[in-house]
Enzyme design. Structure first.
Site, PDB file in Angstrom:
ATOM      1  N   TYR A 164       0.840  -1.208   0.000  1.00 49.91           N
ATOM      2  CA  TYR A 164       0.000   0.000   0.000  1.00 49.91           C
ATOM      3  C   TYR A 164       0.875   1.259   0.000  1.00 49.91           C
ATOM      4  O   TYR A 164       0.640   2.205  -0.773  1.00 49.91           O
ATOM      5  CB  TYR A 164      -0.882  -0.057   1.248  1.00 49.91           C
ATOM      6  N   LYS A 168       1.096   4.145  -2.837  1.00 45.57           N
ATOM      7  CA  LYS A 168       0.759   5.538  -2.530  1.00 45.57           C
ATOM      8  C   LYS A 168       1.921   6.470  -2.854  1.00 45.57           C
ATOM      9  O   LYS A 168       1.699   7.630  -3.231  1.00 45.57           O
ATOM     10  CB  LYS A 168       0.336   5.664  -1.061  1.00 45.57           C
TER      11      LYS A 168
HETATM   12  N1  LIG Z   1      -9.975   6.481   5.142  1.00 49.72           N
HETATM   13  C1  LIG Z   1      -8.771   6.974   5.419  1.00 49.72           C
HETATM   14  O1  LIG Z   1      -8.503   7.455   6.523  1.00 49.72           O
HETATM   15  C2  LIG Z   1      -7.712   6.937   4.365  1.00 49.72           C
HETATM   16  C3  LIG Z   1      -6.387   7.240   4.748  1.00 49.72           C
HETATM   17  C4  LIG Z   1      -5.409   7.292   3.756  1.00 49.72           C
HETATM   18  C5  LIG Z   1      -5.742   7.049   2.437  1.00 49.72           C
HETATM   19  N2  LIG Z   1      -7.032   6.713   2.106  1.00 49.72           N
HETATM   20  C6  LIG Z   1      -7.329   6.455   0.708  1.00 49.72           C
HETATM   21  O2  LIG Z   1      -8.545   7.084   0.341  1.00 49.72           O
HETATM   22  C7  LIG Z   1      -9.216   6.279  -0.639  1.00 49.72           C
HETATM   23  C8  LIG Z   1     -10.635   5.971  -0.192  1.00 49.72           C
HETATM   24  O3  LIG Z   1     -10.593   5.202   0.980  1.00 49.72           O
HETATM   25  P1  LIG Z   1     -11.895   4.878   1.863  1.00 49.72           P
HETATM   26  O4  LIG Z   1     -11.438   4.912   3.260  1.00 49.72           O
HETATM   27  O5  LIG Z   1     -13.032   5.707   1.421  1.00 49.72           O
HETATM   28  O6  LIG Z   1     -12.125   3.329   1.447  1.00 49.72           O
HETATM   29  P2  LIG Z   1     -13.476   2.465   1.224  1.00 49.72           P
HETATM   30  O7  LIG Z   1     -13.063   1.047   1.349  1.00 49.72           O
HETATM   31  O8  LIG Z   1     -14.573   2.990   2.078  1.00 49.72           O
HETATM   32  O9  LIG Z   1     -13.852   2.779  -0.322  1.00 49.72           O
HETATM   33  C9  LIG Z   1     -13.060   2.366  -1.380  1.00 49.72           C
HETATM   34  C10 LIG Z   1     -13.971   2.059  -2.551  1.00 49.72           C
HETATM   35  O10 LIG Z   1     -13.149   1.689  -3.694  1.00 49.72           O
HETATM   36  C11 LIG Z   1     -13.843   0.674  -4.403  1.00 49.72           C
HETATM   37  N3  LIG Z   1     -12.902  -0.095  -5.242  1.00 49.72           N
HETATM   38  C12 LIG Z   1     -11.945  -0.965  -4.819  1.00 49.72           C
HETATM   39  N4  LIG Z   1     -11.307  -1.518  -5.859  1.00 49.72           N
HETATM   40  C13 LIG Z   1     -11.861  -0.967  -6.992  1.00 49.72           C
HETATM   41  C14 LIG Z   1     -11.613  -1.140  -8.382  1.00 49.72           C
HETATM   42  N5  LIG Z   1     -10.673  -1.984  -8.823  1.00 49.72           N
HETATM   43  N6  LIG Z   1     -12.364  -0.410  -9.269  1.00 49.72           N
HETATM   44  C15 LIG Z   1     -13.315   0.467  -8.827  1.00 49.72           C
HETATM   45  N7  LIG Z   1     -13.588   0.630  -7.508  1.00 49.72           N
HETATM   46  C16 LIG Z   1     -12.876  -0.065  -6.597  1.00 49.72           C
HETATM   47  C17 LIG Z   1     -14.480  -0.179  -3.309  1.00 49.72           C
HETATM   48  O11 LIG Z   1     -15.545  -0.965  -3.805  1.00 49.72           O
HETATM   49  C18 LIG Z   1     -14.916   0.892  -2.300  1.00 49.72           C
HETATM   50  O12 LIG Z   1     -16.266   1.264  -2.505  1.00 49.72           O
HETATM   51  C19 LIG Z   1      -8.346   5.052  -0.868  1.00 49.72           C
HETATM   52  O13 LIG Z   1      -7.493   5.252  -1.969  1.00 49.72           O
HETATM   53  C20 LIG Z   1      -7.530   4.981   0.412  1.00 49.72           C
HETATM   54  O14 LIG Z   1      -6.304   4.299   0.229  1.00 49.72           O
HETATM   55  C21 LIG Z   1      -8.018   6.647   3.040  1.00 49.72           C
END
Ligand SMILES: NC(=O)c1ccc[n+]([C@@H]2O[C@H](COP(=O)([O-])OP(=O)(O)OC[C@H]3O[C@@H](n4cnc5c(N)ncnc54)[C@H](O)[C@@H]3O)[C@@H](O)[C@H]2O)c1
Length: 304
Positions: A164, A168
């Site tokens: 991951y 990133k």
């Molecule tokens: N939540 C946090 O605190 C946090 C922190 C750092 C980074 N991020 C990043 O933010 C982004 C969103 O995270 P989140 O927490 O909302 O996650 P989440 O799991 O709630 O949502 C991610 C969505 O991506 C979709 N997805 C996965 N693989 C896919 C694909 N191949 N094609 C299309 N859709 C796909 C999933 O179905 C899901 O609905 C991610 O990139 C994550 O790495 C989140």
């Protein structure tokens, strides 16, 4: 409904849940027509379903907005292209893409399998490339557009998520490359490192001390997609959004240099000169490691 994005067409990947959903809903509420992409998978990327993207389209329509669902997998070239094609066939243009889709497969590096490395890199890094690739070809012709990638504070390094973290970090370099390569066509590219309460952050092994809601991140992304951000010259940047906090990450740059005199460097001369000259740059996460391990041993979630 606001009009910050009036007349714009925006595509959001991973828009069925969490931060992507909040971005899609906020963009529509500000007047954008939205392509809602989501493969509808579990946190580890398994068990796809098209219902997740369709539900968000219904939600946007119920609030008076315009949206169309794409349930494709953006880790494929065809999936990335389809997100862009649907924007063009449905709404005739594409002003912004936001690549939020992501999955997690956590494992220590020494135990990590190819099946844990490849899908994580494919979803985050390649999944940003496939959409940026297709969108930038359109935006280059339009002489306008905005690309937004999603990174993480974990790009600095991660104890148990090397896959991951590497993805990133790659997204930041991809965003900077897009900013450089597309500047002359009027296209901007930026990355967001969010910290927000979602199903993904609920499962991380550390206690996130600064955290907010997906809606906090969505407001910032709407700004990045707007003419206001373009007019302010915002491109090639990485921002953290965590609740009330917005923070800017530094551009990578050389810290110190030393030059060889008379005959070039040898390993012996380097060993003698390096500690007192070029030296090392302290790694903030390494400095916190002992405290994090102590907390984990005590059965607590270490602060991050
Ligand atoms: N939540 C946090 O605190 C946090 C922190 C750092 C980074 N991020 C990043 O933010 C982004 C969103 O995270 P989140 O927490 O909302 O996650 P989440 O799991 O709630 O949502 C991610 C969505 O991506 C979709 N997805 C996965 N693989 C896919 C694909 N191949 N094609 C299309 N859709 C796909 C999933 O179905 C899901 O609905 C991610 O990139 C994550 O790495 C989140």
């Amino acid at each position: 409904m606001g009009n910050f994005l009036a007349g714009k067409v925006v595509a959001v990947t991973g828009a069925g849940r969490g931060i992507g959903r909040a971005v899609a809903v906020a963009a529509a509420a500000e007047g954008a027509k939205v392509v809602v992409n989501d493969y509808g998978v579990a946190v580890d990327g398994a068990s796809p379903t098209s219902e997740v993207a369709e539900a968000v389209v219904k939600e946007i329509e119920a609030a008076g907005g315009a949206a169309v669902a794409v349930a494709d997998d953006i880790s494929t070239m065809a999936g990335g292209q389809r997100v862009v094609d649907v924007a063009l066939s449905s709404y005739g243009r594409l002003d912004g893409v936001v690549c939020v889709a992501g999955i997690l497969r956590e494992r220590m590096l020494f135990n990590m399998a190819e099946e844990e490395w490849d899908p994580v890199l494919a979803t985050h890094l390649k999944g940003t490339f496939t959409v940026f690739r297709a969108a930038s070809a359109v935006m280059r012709k339009q002489r306008a557009g905005t690309l937004v990638g999603f990174t993480s504070g974990n790009h600095q390094g991660s104890v148990s998520q090397a896959n991951y973290s590497a993805a990133k970090g790659g997204i930041i370099s991809l965003v900077r490359s897009a900013a450089l390569g597309l500047d002359k066509y009027g296209v901007t590219a930026n990355a967001v490192a969010p910290v927000a309460r979602t199903r993904m952050s609920a499962g991380v092994p550390t206690e996130l001390t600064e955290i907010g809601e997906p809606e906090d991140v969505a407001a910032f992304v709407v700004y990045l997609l707007s003419d206001a951000a373009r007019d302010a010259g915002v491109t090639g940047q990485v921002y953290t959004v965590a609740g009330p906090k917005i923070a800017l990450w530094a551009q990578p740059r050389e810290v110190r240099a030393a030059y060889a005199e008379g005959g070039g460097w040898t390993p012996e001369r380097i060993a003698q000169a390096l500690p007192g000259s070029v030296g090392t740059d302290p790694m903030p996460m390494l400095a916190r490691l002992a405290a994090m391990e102590a907390a984990a041993r005590a059965g607590e979630r270490p602060n991050a």
